[in-house]
Design an enzyme around this catalytic site. Structure first.
Site, PDB file in Angstrom:
ATOM      1  CB  CYS A  52      -0.942   0.007   1.196  1.00 25.23           C
ATOM      2  SG  CYS A  52      -2.189  -1.298   1.184  1.00 25.23           S
ATOM      3  CG  HIS A 102      -1.572   3.641   3.969  1.00 25.04           C
ATOM      4  ND1 HIS A 102      -1.461   2.325   3.578  1.00 25.04           N
ATOM      5  CD2 HIS A 102      -1.705   3.595   5.322  1.00 25.04           C
ATOM      6  CE1 HIS A 102      -1.523   1.535   4.621  1.00 25.04           C
ATOM      7  NE2 HIS A 102      -1.668   2.280   5.698  1.00 25.04           N
TER       8      HIS A 102
END
Length: 481
Positions: A52, A102
């Site tokens: 991610c 993120h």
């Protein structure tokens, strides 16, 4: 092309072959299918990294990892490298994010005009445990929890996705009309179908076990010639698959994944319906993609972290005014998103590593690389035409080569076949024309060692423990010691 508003929808961990528009008769994804039917679908799009945090940093900046750093889930984007959001905001566009980023922190200048319910790495640190790589790499302890969570129900992630969809709809209805002088950009980032593979019951039960296939090459282990030692390294370190006791447990997890994709599709449908209801459909272009895919049990692997098609491929659908409907099959990359976004809103894309998806892409080599959790050393993939070449720093004498036209499921590794020695050599030269694999591996590990030292050293990181997935806003990470 006339400048227009731009809606970017990003999911998390969506293997593009699990959509109806990809020809998959099992899947219920009517909203993504309709989007693809009126736009361009790229069948061979790749992430820059199958995990991610690095993937999202590279998507923001439009460059490959070896060009920017941000190697792993404890080295998040911090706004220090200009992103497409920085560039557009600086040109006067309203650029708004809703949902998962993120990145390191909302305290950094990430380039957005506004960040709504953002999810960033935990405590500005992220997954420090994943920095511990090499021969003494400690095993992860979160596989049992993840396997146990698979099935019908609700999780903090399904709740968060509904909140993301709601807040994006509210912005479209109450804020978007305020920005008429130049196109706005709305980045809506969901977490489905990322594990935990807990799917809302009305979607989970849409996928009965008798219709769910078992994963390919499942638990063939050492007895199967195409299971690479790198795969065994990953499987041993994550320990995820050993907690699936039987075929029913495997199918329960896969049903959870499929149900999460349909849940994602439901949220996307609500978002697109709002766009139309507000009168924006005619002057808004849309990009749908995911940060990476998911192995979903193939070769005994779950999650991502390898460069097989399941994990490295991403959906890429582009629709809206002046975008023709169709399917394109040339390899493309997330680095192409930055110049595409800029062109769609009428701006230039300086320092682009990729090419706008609206134009004919050149005959080129597309790259993906991995330097993160559960890998002892770097792994690199190039895609050039029909050939896919995978190089492992730890196993330099065992690269893999696949003919994706004749073998799209990567069941026949040609890397050890003497007949393909010349092709393998040419592919390796193309890889080295982009980067030096060993030098990049050393650079990533130096950076990771610096981060470990800054957080008290190896033993302190091990005491902190690992956690399975980043908590959304309002939740805490649950560590596995």
């Amino acid at each position: 092309m006339k400048p227009a508003n731009f809606l970017i929808i990003m999911s998390d961990e969506h293997d593009p072959r699990w959509m109806g528009c990809s020809g998959n008769g099992l899947m219920h994804t009517p909203n993504l299918d309709r989007l693809a039917a009126r736009g361009l679908r790229f069948t061979d799009a790749y992430t820059t990294c199958p995990i991610c945090v690095p993937a999202r940093a590279a998507f923001a900046v439009g460059k490959y990892l070896h060009q920017i750093g941000f190697w792993d889930n404890a080295d998040p984007y911090d706004g220090s490298v200009p992103s497409w959001h920085h560039r557009l905001r600086d040109k006067g566009h309203r650029v708004v994010s809703v949902g998962k980023l993120h990145f390191r922190s909302t305290d950094d200048d990430n380039g957005f005009s506004e960040e709504i319910v953002p999810m960033n790495v935990f405590e500005r640190k992220g997954d420090l445990y994943g920095l511990l790589r090499g021969d003494d790499m400690p095993a992860r302890g979160d596989g049992k929890k993840l396997a146990g969570l698979a099935g019908p129900g609700e999780s903090e992630y399904t709740w968060y996705d509904r909140e993301i969809a709601s807040r994006a709809q509210i912005w479209l209805r109450e804020e978007a009309r305020k920005y008429r002088d130049r196109p706005w950009v709305l980045f809506v980032s969901f977490v489905a179908p990322h594990f935990p593979l807990t799917a809302p019951p009305h979607w989970y039960y849409r996928y009965p076990f008798n219709r769910i296939p078992m994963p390919k090459l499942y638990r063939n282990g050492d007895g199967h010639p195409d299971v690479h030692p790198y795969v065994r390294d990953q499987a041993d370190n994550t320990g995820y698959d050993k907690y699936f006791e039987d075929e029913a447990a495997v199918k329960r997890a896969r049903a959870g994944y499929f149900g999460l994709i349909s849940s994602l599709d439901e949220n996307v449908g609500n978002l697109l319906a709002t766009l139309k209801d507000c009168g924006f459909e005619a002057d808004t272009r849309i990009l749908y993609t995911s940060d990476h895919g998911d192995n979903l049990g193939a070769r005994g692997l779950w999650g991502k972290q390898v460069l097989y098609e399941e994990a490295a491929k991403v959906p890429m659908i582009l629709a809206g005014p002046d975008i023709p409907a169709g399917v394109r099959r040339e390899p493309v990359s997330h680095v192409d998103a930055y110049p595409t976004i800029m062109q769609c809103v009428g701006e230039q894309a300086p320092d682009a590593s990729g090419f706008s998806l609206l134009n004919a892409t050149p005959n080129r080599t597309v790259l993906s690389e991995y330097h993160a959790s559960s890998s002892r050393a770097g792994e690199y993939m190039i895609r050039h035409g029909k050939w896919k070449y995978v190089y492992f720093v730890r196993y330099p004498e065992q690269p893999q080569l696949f003919d994706l036209e004749g073998d799209p499921e990567e069941l026949n590794d040609l890397g050890t076949d003497p007949k393909y020695a010349r092709t393998k050599k040419e592919c390796h030269e193309k890889l080295r024309g982009i980067l030096d694999p060993e030098e990049v591996d050393r650079r990533a590990k130096r950076r990771q060692a610096e981060i470990v030292a800054a957080h008290g050293g190896r033993e302190a990181v091990i005491r902190r423990g690992s956690f399975a997935y980043s908590p959304p806003p309002g939740f805490k990470a649950e560590f596995d010691q």
